[in-house]
Write a protein that holds these residues in place. Structure first.
Motif, PDB file in Angstrom:
ATOM      1  N   THR A 177       0.779  -1.368  -0.021  1.00  0.00           N
ATOM      2  CA  THR A 177      -0.009  -0.046   0.100  1.00  0.00           C
ATOM      3  C   THR A 177       0.840   0.874  -0.123  1.00  0.00           C
ATOM      4  OG1 THR A 177      -1.273  -1.222   1.584  1.00  0.00           O
ATOM      5  CG2 THR A 177      -2.146   1.304   2.014  1.00  0.00           C
ATOM      6  N   PRO A 178       0.275   1.974  -1.163  1.00  0.00           N
ATOM      7  CA  PRO A 178       1.388   3.397  -0.887  1.00  0.00           C
ATOM      8  C   PRO A 178       0.944   4.237   0.549  1.00  0.00           C
ATOM      9  CG  PRO A 178       0.383   3.097  -3.081  1.00  0.00           C
ATOM     10  CD  PRO A 178      -0.070   2.020  -1.588  1.00  0.00           C
ATOM     11  N   ILE A 179       2.038   5.237   0.577  1.00  0.00           N
ATOM     12  CA  ILE A 179       1.889   5.696   1.714  1.00  0.00           C
ATOM     13  C   ILE A 179       1.627   7.469   1.144  1.00  0.00           C
ATOM     14  CG2 ILE A 179       3.756   4.453   3.063  1.00  0.00           C
ATOM     15  CD1 ILE A 179       5.629   6.864   2.602  1.00  0.00           C
ATOM     16  N   THR A 180       1.275   8.261   1.892  1.00  0.00           N
ATOM     17  CA  THR A 180       1.287   9.891   2.058  1.00  0.00           C
ATOM     18  C   THR A 180       2.319  10.808   3.059  1.00  0.00           C
ATOM     19  OG1 THR A 180      -0.479  10.043   3.077  1.00  0.00           O
ATOM     20  CG2 THR A 180      -1.217   9.528   1.390  1.00  0.00           C
ATOM     21  N   THR A 181       3.272  11.484   2.973  1.00  0.00           N
ATOM     22  CA  THR A 181       3.609  11.320   3.862  1.00  0.00           C
ATOM     23  C   THR A 181       3.787  13.484   4.042  1.00  0.00           C
ATOM     24  OG1 THR A 181       5.577   9.945   3.041  1.00  0.00           O
ATOM     25  CG2 THR A 181       6.251  12.660   5.122  1.00  0.00           C
ATOM     26  N   GLU A 182       3.660  14.058   5.166  1.00  0.00           N
ATOM     27  CA  GLU A 182       4.080  15.382   5.277  1.00  0.00           C
ATOM     28  C   GLU A 182       4.970  15.550   6.566  1.00  0.00           C
ATOM     29  OE1 GLU A 182      -0.362  17.123   6.986  1.00  0.00           O
ATOM     30  OE2 GLU A 182      -1.649  15.264   4.817  1.00  0.00           O
ATOM     31  N   ARG A 191       4.493  12.563   9.678  1.00  0.00           N
ATOM     32  CA  ARG A 191       3.764  12.172   9.901  1.00  0.00           C
ATOM     33  C   ARG A 191       3.434  11.675   8.107  1.00  0.00           C
ATOM     34  NH1 ARG A 191       1.551  17.097  11.297  1.00  0.00           N
ATOM     35  NH2 ARG A 191       0.406  17.089  13.784  1.00  0.00           N
ATOM     36  N   VAL A 192       3.397  10.309   8.610  1.00  0.00           N
ATOM     37  CA  VAL A 192       3.555   9.002   7.398  1.00  0.00           C
ATOM     38  C   VAL A 192       2.258   8.595   7.247  1.00  0.00           C
ATOM     39  CG1 VAL A 192       4.043   7.384   6.270  1.00  0.00           C
ATOM     40  CG2 VAL A 192       5.486   8.770   6.898  1.00  0.00           C
ATOM     41  N   SER A 193       1.343   8.421   6.656  1.00  0.00           N
ATOM     42  CA  SER A 193      -0.219   7.898   6.011  1.00  0.00           C
ATOM     43  C   SER A 193      -0.140   6.419   5.495  1.00  0.00           C
ATOM     44  CB  SER A 193      -1.263   8.284   6.734  1.00  0.00           C
ATOM     45  OG  SER A 193      -0.796   8.914   7.552  1.00  0.00           O
ATOM     46  N   ARG A 194      -0.778   4.884   6.180  1.00  0.00           N
ATOM     47  CA  ARG A 194      -0.732   4.314   4.694  1.00  0.00           C
ATOM     48  C   ARG A 194      -2.536   3.708   5.750  1.00  0.00           C
ATOM     49  NH1 ARG A 194       3.749   1.564   5.741  1.00  0.00           N
ATOM     50  NH2 ARG A 194       4.201   1.606   3.294  1.00  0.00           N
ATOM     51  N   ARG A 214     -11.515  -9.855   7.038  1.00  0.00           N
ATOM     52  CA  ARG A 214     -10.335  -9.276   6.320  1.00  0.00           C
ATOM     53  C   ARG A 214     -10.978  -8.020   6.799  1.00  0.00           C
ATOM     54  NH1 ARG A 214      -6.864 -10.599   2.055  1.00  0.00           N
ATOM     55  NH2 ARG A 214      -6.507  -8.540   1.844  1.00  0.00           N
ATOM     56  N   ILE A 215      -9.892  -6.668   7.169  1.00  0.00           N
ATOM     57  CA  ILE A 215     -10.107  -5.625   7.842  1.00  0.00           C
ATOM     58  C   ILE A 215      -9.794  -4.266   6.932  1.00  0.00           C
ATOM     59  CG2 ILE A 215     -10.068  -7.025   9.759  1.00  0.00           C
ATOM     60  CD1 ILE A 215      -6.877  -5.739  10.038  1.00  0.00           C
ATOM     61  N   THR A 216     -10.834  -3.694   7.318  1.00  0.00           N
ATOM     62  CA  THR A 216     -10.065  -2.520   7.554  1.00  0.00           C
ATOM     63  C   THR A 216      -8.735  -1.651   8.630  1.00  0.00           C
ATOM     64  OG1 THR A 216     -11.239  -2.073   5.790  1.00  0.00           O
ATOM     65  CG2 THR A 216     -10.301  -0.259   6.611  1.00  0.00           C
ATOM     66  N   ARG A 217      -7.621  -1.266   7.689  1.00  0.00           N
ATOM     67  CA  ARG A 217      -6.371  -1.269   8.593  1.00  0.00           C
ATOM     68  C   ARG A 217      -5.171   0.113   8.739  1.00  0.00           C
ATOM     69  NH1 ARG A 217      -1.321  -4.868   9.059  1.00  0.00           N
ATOM     70  NH2 ARG A 217      -0.408  -3.915  11.536  1.00  0.00           N
ATOM     71  N   TRP A 218      -5.864   1.615   9.796  1.00  0.00           N
ATOM     72  CA  TRP A 218      -5.161   2.064   9.249  1.00  0.00           C
ATOM     73  C   TRP A 218      -3.945   2.780   9.569  1.00  0.00           C
ATOM     74  CZ3 TRP A 218     -10.025   6.392   9.987  1.00  0.00           C
ATOM     75  CH2 TRP A 218     -10.931   6.019   8.091  1.00  0.00           C
ATOM     76  N   GLN A 219      -2.818   2.891   9.326  1.00  0.00           N
ATOM     77  CA  GLN A 219      -1.953   2.950  10.430  1.00  0.00           C
ATOM     78  C   GLN A 219      -1.449   4.134   9.870  1.00  0.00           C
ATOM     79  OE1 GLN A 219       1.050   0.751   8.063  1.00  0.00           O
ATOM     80  NE2 GLN A 219       0.877  -1.118  10.093  1.00  0.00           N
ATOM     81  N   TYR A 229       7.591   8.967  18.720  1.00  0.00           N
ATOM     82  CA  TYR A 229       6.801   8.368  17.684  1.00  0.00           C
ATOM     83  C   TYR A 229       5.314   7.676  18.274  1.00  0.00           C
ATOM     84  CZ  TYR A 229       5.997   4.592  14.056  1.00  0.00           C
ATOM     85  OH  TYR A 229       5.817   3.882  13.476  1.00  0.00           O
ATOM     86  N   LEU A 230       4.780   7.794  16.784  1.00  0.00           N
ATOM     87  CA  LEU A 230       3.315   7.496  18.069  1.00  0.00           C
ATOM     88  C   LEU A 230       2.949   7.334  16.631  1.00  0.00           C
ATOM     89  CD1 LEU A 230       1.944  11.711  19.288  1.00  0.00           C
ATOM     90  CD2 LEU A 230       3.056   9.113  20.543  1.00  0.00           C
ATOM     91  N   LEU A 231       2.777   5.862  16.983  1.00  0.00           N
ATOM     92  CA  LEU A 231       1.064   5.324  15.524  1.00  0.00           C
ATOM     93  C   LEU A 231      -0.311   5.311  15.793  1.00  0.00           C
ATOM     94  CD1 LEU A 231       0.953   3.811  13.086  1.00  0.00           C
ATOM     95  CD2 LEU A 231       1.873   1.407  14.372  1.00  0.00           C
ATOM     96  N   HIS A 232      -0.706   5.612  15.238  1.00  0.00           N
ATOM     97  CA  HIS A 232      -2.470   5.321  15.721  1.00  0.00           C
ATOM     98  C   HIS A 232      -2.801   4.488  15.223  1.00  0.00           C
ATOM     99  CE1 HIS A 232      -2.041   9.791  17.260  1.00  0.00           C
ATOM    100  NE2 HIS A 232      -1.373  10.055  16.371  1.00  0.00           N
ATOM    101  N   SER A 233      -3.238   3.131  15.152  1.00  0.00           N
ATOM    102  CA  SER A 233      -3.155   2.149  14.680  1.00  0.00           C
ATOM    103  C   SER A 233      -4.615   2.063  14.696  1.00  0.00           C
ATOM    104  CB  SER A 233      -2.487   1.329  15.592  1.00  0.00           C
ATOM    105  OG  SER A 233      -3.629   0.089  14.248  1.00  0.00           O
ATOM    106  N   ARG A 234      -6.115   2.641  13.663  1.00  0.00           N
ATOM    107  CA  ARG A 234      -7.704   1.863  13.705  1.00  0.00           C
ATOM    108  C   ARG A 234      -7.342   0.473  13.406  1.00  0.00           C
ATOM    109  NH1 ARG A 234      -5.803   4.607  17.168  1.00  0.00           N
ATOM    110  NH2 ARG A 234      -6.534   6.730  17.057  1.00  0.00           N
TER     111      ARG A 234
END
Length: 362
Positions: A177-182, A191-194, A214-219, A229-234
């Motif tokens: 999965t590609p990432i987005t970076t701010e 901030r890096v989101s996947r 299967r799941i939807t997974r946010w990192q 370092y904070l990883l908000h996992s949903r």
């Protein structure tokens, strides 16, 4: 070797680690002794070397709030001033050890190694769930025999989960999965989101949430240079995320927190915590999450120890290859270098609501 910015706050310990027994830690090559005062329970941090013969003060003992050297009996107050010298009444004016500013916040003990005049507690980033009774937290600390920057690289690029942590937290979708970076250069935040819409559920989340299929997974990574370092996992079954208006209220929330503190030039402390907002009273769940996550952390420890040894054998000027997944890590490196080069005066952290822990508030 990653240069260390001294005029910054670093995590030295969990609050639960510091008591009336002397605790020794080396932070940015500085040996330091920690203890709590008898009445007020405030944390004291002094240089862990007696001025007389450089004997480690961690080998001494407390008399009230005075720290007594176990070799020749020199005694120091909580500010580092020597208040007793054996065999004479006069205490030399130069008889003192360094005292370091400390702040207890969100279950961590933070320390300032640089110029005390620049130590502004308002610049300490927040991880409020660590001390919030609405969250259940487990955690620990592992020392790593590797350069501090290698751990930052490791955490900023989670694609390694697929390969290093397969069968634990890694699935093919993490790497694919590609990432987005701010990047907020001024505040020193990356901030890096996947966001994975349809992913395999790894054992870590299948066991802890009970989700089947299967799941939807946010990192969502939030790195506050140089330490937090904070990883908000949903996590939610496929189709649940996002909810109405893009919210994540119907998901399982896991906050993964790392404090990355340089010990020496080639060793680092890895403070890690896993916080959850579900199954609060399930002690078996807490034990599972602690033991399972420590296994994952130790996989990182072993990998970084191995990488450090390999890099030490590399010739000077070897070239790295970086790709898209390295965007966040490279941004972190730039910020760390800037903190050193700019005289290390920290930008003031933005005000935070300590009760706001959802990525939607960022």
């Amino acid at each position: 070797m990653t240069a260390h910015a001294r005029n910054q706050w670093y995590v030295a310990a969990y609050g639960r680690e510091v008591g009336r027994e002397l605790l020794g830690r080396t932070i940015l090559n500085e040996p330091i002794v920690f203890y709590r005062t008898e009445e007020t329970k405030e944390v004291v941090a002094l240089s862990d070397r007696c001025v007389h013969r450089r004997y480690p003060l961690t080998a001494g003992y407390l008399e009230g709030d005075r720290l007594v050297c176990g070799y020749h009996g020199f005694a120091y107050d909580t500010k580092g001033s020597c208040v007793y010298v054996p065999g004479q009444k006069r205490v030399p004016r130069t008889a003192r050890v360094s005292s370091y500013p400390v702040v207890e916040q969100d279950s961590f003990v933070w320390i300032w190694i640089g110029d005390p005049a620049l130590a502004d507690p308002d610049t300490i980033p927040r991880a409020p769930w660590l001390a919030d009774p609405r969250w259940k937290t487990v955690g620990g600390m592992e020392p790593i025999d590797a350069d501090y920057g290698l751990l930052v690289d490791n955490l900023m690029d989670l694609s390694h989960e697929t390969y290093l942590h397969g069968g634990y937290i890694g699935t093919p979708e993490v790497a694919e999965t590609p990432i987005t970076t701010e990047v907020d250069e001024g505040a020193g935040i990356v901030r890096v989101s996947r966001h994975m819409d349809d992913a395999e559920c790894p054992p870590f989340y299948a066991r802890s949430t009970g989700i089947e299929g299967r799941i939807t997974r946010w990192q969502d990574i939030e790195y506050h240079a140089p330490c937090l370092y904070l990883l908000h996992s949903r996590i939610a079954p496929v189709g649940v995320l996002p909810g109405p208006d893009g919210d994540d209220s119907d998901a399982f929330h896991v906050e993964i927190t790392y404090a990355i503190t340089p010990s020496t030039d080639d060793t680092v402390y890895d403070f890690w915590s896993v916080s959850r907002d579900f199954a609060q009273d399930d002690e078996e769940m807490s034990t599972f999450l602690h033991d399972f996550n420590r296994t994952v952390v130790m996989q990182d420890v072993d990998a970084l120890n191995l990488l450090q040894k390999a890099l030490e054998k590399e010739p000077e000027g070897y070239q790295e290859l970086s790709i898209n997944i390295d965007t966040g890590g490279l941004a972190a490196r730039r910020i760390l270098a800037r903190l050193v080069a700019e005289g290390e005066e920290p930008a003031k952290a933005p005000a935070a609501d300590p009760t706001a822990v959802s990525p939607a508030t960022r």
